[in-house]
Design a protein around this motif. Structure first.
Motif, mmCIF file in Angstrom:
data_model
loop_
_atom_site.group_PDB
_atom_site.id
_atom_site.type_symbol
_atom_site.label_atom_id
_atom_site.label_comp_id
_atom_site.label_asym_id
_atom_site.label_seq_id
_atom_site.Cartn_x
_atom_site.Cartn_y
_atom_site.Cartn_z
ATOM 1 N N GLU A 21 0.977 -1.222 0.158
ATOM 2 C CA GLU A 21 0.108 0.103 0.093
ATOM 3 C C GLU A 21 0.804 1.286 0.108
ATOM 4 O O GLU A 21 0.407 2.455 -0.326
ATOM 5 N N TYR A 22 2.084 1.188 0.388
ATOM 6 C CA TYR A 22 3.116 2.449 0.535
ATOM 7 C C TYR A 22 3.566 2.493 -0.978
ATOM 8 O O TYR A 22 4.479 3.369 -1.276
ATOM 9 N N TYR B 1 3.512 6.179 -2.602
ATOM 10 C CA TYR B 1 4.455 7.120 -1.946
ATOM 11 C C TYR B 1 5.849 7.039 -2.550
ATOM 12 O O TYR B 1 6.641 8.014 -2.279
ATOM 13 N N ILE C 295 9.937 8.724 -6.193
ATOM 14 C CA ILE C 295 11.294 8.470 -5.769
ATOM 15 C C ILE C 295 12.108 7.391 -6.633
ATOM 16 O O ILE C 295 13.147 7.761 -7.210
ATOM 17 N N VAL D 266 6.166 14.278 -0.662
ATOM 18 C CA VAL D 266 6.278 13.090 0.085
ATOM 19 C C VAL D 266 7.940 12.642 0.211
ATOM 20 O O VAL D 266 8.246 12.070 1.067
ATOM 21 N N MET E 233 6.002 6.416 6.454
ATOM 22 C CA MET E 233 4.696 6.113 5.491
ATOM 23 C C MET E 233 3.448 5.847 6.143
ATOM 24 O O MET E 233 2.477 6.203 5.760
ATOM 25 N N SER E 234 3.692 5.141 7.255
ATOM 26 C CA SER E 234 2.373 4.635 7.967
ATOM 27 C C SER E 234 1.945 5.675 8.675
ATOM 28 O O SER E 234 0.613 6.066 8.772
ATOM 29 N N LEU F 146 1.842 8.936 7.246
ATOM 30 C CA LEU F 146 1.353 9.691 6.289
ATOM 31 C C LEU F 146 0.095 9.040 5.907
ATOM 32 O O LEU F 146 -0.857 9.756 5.605
ATOM 33 N N ARG F 147 0.121 7.836 5.918
ATOM 34 C CA ARG F 147 -1.201 7.101 5.548
ATOM 35 C C ARG F 147 -2.475 7.265 6.428
ATOM 36 O O ARG F 147 -3.476 7.626 6.017
ATOM 37 N N GLU G 103 -3.408 10.627 5.960
ATOM 38 C CA GLU G 103 -4.499 11.046 4.635
ATOM 39 C C GLU G 103 -5.726 10.410 4.787
ATOM 40 O O GLU G 103 -6.695 10.729 4.254
ATOM 41 N N ILE H 274 -2.611 13.283 -0.692
ATOM 42 C CA ILE H 274 -1.526 12.857 -1.430
ATOM 43 C C ILE H 274 -1.704 12.686 -2.804
ATOM 44 O O ILE H 274 -2.620 11.760 -3.076
#
Lengths: 562, 142
Positions: free
Chosen positions: A302-303, A306, A310, B29, B78-79, B81-82, B85, B92
């Protein structure tokens, strides 16, 4: 065959004697003196430890009779004064000797055909003169180390012996390489001595040649490097003090510009070479970063959204960079440097031309050159020096490679033999039968770690494991010792190890039934190899002949005060 | 998730909220991930005071070692940010972060506190790099 025939304890004119056959069985319960006997044997055979064992008190001296097929030797040690004695016959008197001579005398009786080459090589490798005591770790299986396959040789448990024993294992199992190293080192010594003789003359020659070249340049004389030609040039100058001008050289400005331009070219090539190196390491860094990001995305998909930016950016950056890694910058730099050196030499000559040379300076230089020509006239065999240097370097490299390499074949053969010795006898013992049925079973002794493990098949793979059960471990341990003796007999005939194995209480872990079956097999093997065995046991087993049986139930040492 | 992970995530939440708030208002990000990671493990405060080296060099120089040991922290970042969100605090889109709900936040992070009191502010100076330049710096030092 060598053997200890008899050991005698003396106290105040009284004696107590024990006679030993080729394969003795010493029986006695706890605290009767079995371990004391092991210590007594070690003591009479020259141990440097003082005799302080409790069960061996009140003994003034010990004697032993050692025999081989041809001769015999009486030895004696006093306890308090620590004296060493020997005699050749029973009737003669003891002569006092040093401990080294004592051990040397024992060494002489160990084997009929002595091979001094092994001793010489051992001496060179270990920088010590060996005696049989260097290898006495082969002669004892002590009770405290019974069945411990993590350190098969019980004496190796002591740290002072551990490292030495590993080195000796290297000597035994890597002997061909060691022998080659020995021979090459002898040759290296002799070449180095030859080189030293030539060296000082050669170095003075080189210094003089460089000085001569420099002065020729300063005097703007043509230098060829050939003695006769240069000497004539020098003599002509000395007689007339006239220097020839060079008409065909380019002018100084042109040469300086050309040299500068080449220097700049070298800088550019060095820069490109560094950039090329940087590119290689940059690619590795990019790979690493992408791998970290991909790892995270694989764990948590799921990441991914993001990290897309990059990853895309990294790929774009990677593609944009110019590939600089294909050229051989080193060669280009070397070629340009060589060309620049030639230009620089010409510049030096021209600069010297423009300088004034005073009469005094010229006289000094002429005087120096005269001396240098005398030195250079002495013939130095440059070719010989150069060849010798190359030979010495080559020998050093070969020795280094030999030290690093190792021939596994000997160890493999040893382990095959050990496995054969173990499984070969069809004994009705549970642990042996279990192992014989194991798919792909084999034993592997590691002589450098001094440990042993077993191997068997698990699925498609051969897997190592430490065999369990004290009975099995002790059985295998005894076989390692005997296989080691067998190996030495085949590969080190005439070497000064003592063909004796003293085993303290090996019956204990096995149980009487198993021990009764294993014992005759061990004895047979020892007999075949030519090893005297002395077994200590708390249990009496059947089948032992009277001549082989020693009963110490009443106590080993009758002078002992309990 | 064990207790250590939970505490780490809380620390990153602190850092991320601080970077979303004024004066930083970081809206990339990429920058958020790498800045948060480097800030969490920044201990060399003295180099930011001395000014003998560029802030960017000091900030990123040990990232290789830090990633070697703690690369899993990027997941924690990232967790957070999730979570932001999903709770509609931010939106995002590709690399861009848009703040949906204004909030003011006082940081607990020592490095950010140190930067808040400095002129020039090291984080603001480093924030002048765009996302591509940040990735270049990370590649240089990783």
């Amino acid at each position: 065959m060598f053997k200890i025939d008899m050991i005698r304890f003396n106290h105040n004119g009284e004696t107590q004697e024990y006679k030993f056959s080729e394969h003795c069985f010493v029986y006695g319960k706890n605290t009767r003196g079995k371990t004391a006997l092991t210590i007594a044997i070690d003591y009479i055979l020259g141990s440097s430890d003082k005799l302080t064992y409790q069960g061996l008190d009140n003994i003034d001296s010990m004697e032993a009779l050692l025999k081989n097929d041809k001769t015999s030797l009486w030895i004696k040690r006093t306890v308090n004064e620590s004296g060493y004695f020997y005699k050749r016959t029973e009737e003669s008197e003891y002569s006092e000797i040093s401990s080294d001579t004592y051990k040397d005398n024992i060494c002489l009786i160990l084997t009929d055909i002595r091979n001094n080459r092994f001793i010489e090589i051992y001496n060179k490798v270990f920088d010590e003169h060996p005696s049989f005591r260097s290898f006495n770790f082969l002669n004892y299986i002590e009770e405290k180390g019974l069945g411990d396959l993590s350190t098969v040789f019980t004496k190796a448990k002591e740290l002072k012996h551990n490292i030495r024993i590993r080195n000796i294992m290297n000597f035994f199992f890597n002997f061909e390489n060691i022998e080659q190293i020995y021979e090459k080192e002898l040759l290296l010594d002799s070449k180095n001595r030859e080189l030293d003789k030539l060296s000082s003359g050669y170095q003075e020659y080189n210094r003089s040649k460089a000085e001569q070249k420099k002065i020729f340049k300063e005097l703007q004389l043509d230098y060829t490097g050939k003695y006769a030609t240069d000497y004539k040039t020098f003599c002509d100058f000395r007689d007339s003090y006239v220097r020839k001008t060079k008409t065909k050289s380019k002018d100084l400005v042109y040469l300086s510009q050309a040299s500068f331009s080449l220097a700049e070219e070298i800088k550019i090539y060095n820069f490109m070479k560094n950039q090329s190196n940087n590119m290689v390491t940059r690619k590795e860094r990019i790979k690493r970063l992408l791998s970290i990001i991909n790892d995270i995305v694989n764990d948590e998909p799921e990441y991914e959204s993001y990290t897309n930016f990059i990853k895309d950016t990294i790929r774009t950056l990677d593609e944009e960079n110019v590939i600089l890694s294909l050229s051989d910058y080193n060669k280009a730099i070397r070629d340009i440097e060589k060309e620049k050196q030639q230009l620089d030499n010409q510049i030096e000559v021209l600069k010297a031309t423009s300088e004034k040379l005073s009469y005094e300076d010229a006289m000094k230089k002429v005087g120096l050159l005269e001396h240098l020509f005398i030195v250079l006239k002495e013939e130095v065999d440059i070719v010989k020096y150069s060849n010798l240097s190359q030979e010495v370097d080559k020998l050093k490299k070969e020795i280094k490679e030999l030290k690093a390499s190792f021939n596994q074949k000997k160890i493999k053969d040893f382990n095959n033999r050990l496995t054969e010795n173990y499984l070969g006898n069809d004994l009705d013992i549970k642990h042996l039968q279990d192992d014989a049925k194991e798919d792909g079973f084999s034993l592997e002794f590691d002589p450098f770690r001094l440990c042993l493990f077993a191997k068997h098949k698990v699925g498609e793979n051969i897997v190592n494991y430490m065999p369990g059960s004290m009975a099995r471990q002790t059985h295998i341990q005894m076989l390692v010792y005997l296989t080691m003796f067998e190996y030495l007999k085949e590969n080190f005939m005439g070497f000064i190890y003592m063909p004796l194995l003293v085993i303290d209480s090996a019956n204990q872990p096995m149980g009487v039934d198993s021990f009764e079956k294993v014992y005759p097999v061990i004895i047979d093997m020892a007999d075949r190899i030519g090893i005297q065995t002395i077994f200590m046991s708390k249990d009496k087993i059947g089948g032992i002949e009277d001549k082989d049986f020693i009963d110490i139930s009443e106590g080993l040492n009758r002078f002992h005060k309990s | 998730m064990n207790l250590n992970d939970l505490i780490k995530e809380a620390e990153y939440a602190d850092i991320i909220l601080s970077l979303l708030s004024e004066p930083y208002e970081i809206n990339s990000v990429t920058k958020m991930i790498f800045f948060s990671f480097c800030i969490r493990y920044e201990e060399n405060f003295a180099s930011y005071r001395k000014r003998s080296r560029d802030f960017v060099d000091v900030f990123f120089e040990n990232i290789s070692l830090k990633l070697d040991v703690n690369y899993k922290d990027l997941e924690r970042i990232m967790s957070v940010l999730r979570m932001l969100e999903k709770t509609r605090k931010i939106a995002i889109n590709k690399d861009s972060i848009q703040i949906l709900e204004e909030f003011s936040y006082n940081t607990e992070n020592e490095f950010i506190k140190m930067c808040n009191g400095k002129t020039p502010n090291p984080i603001l100076e480093i924030n002048k790099l765009d996302a591509t330049a940040v990735i270049e710096e990370v590649i240089r030092y990783v």
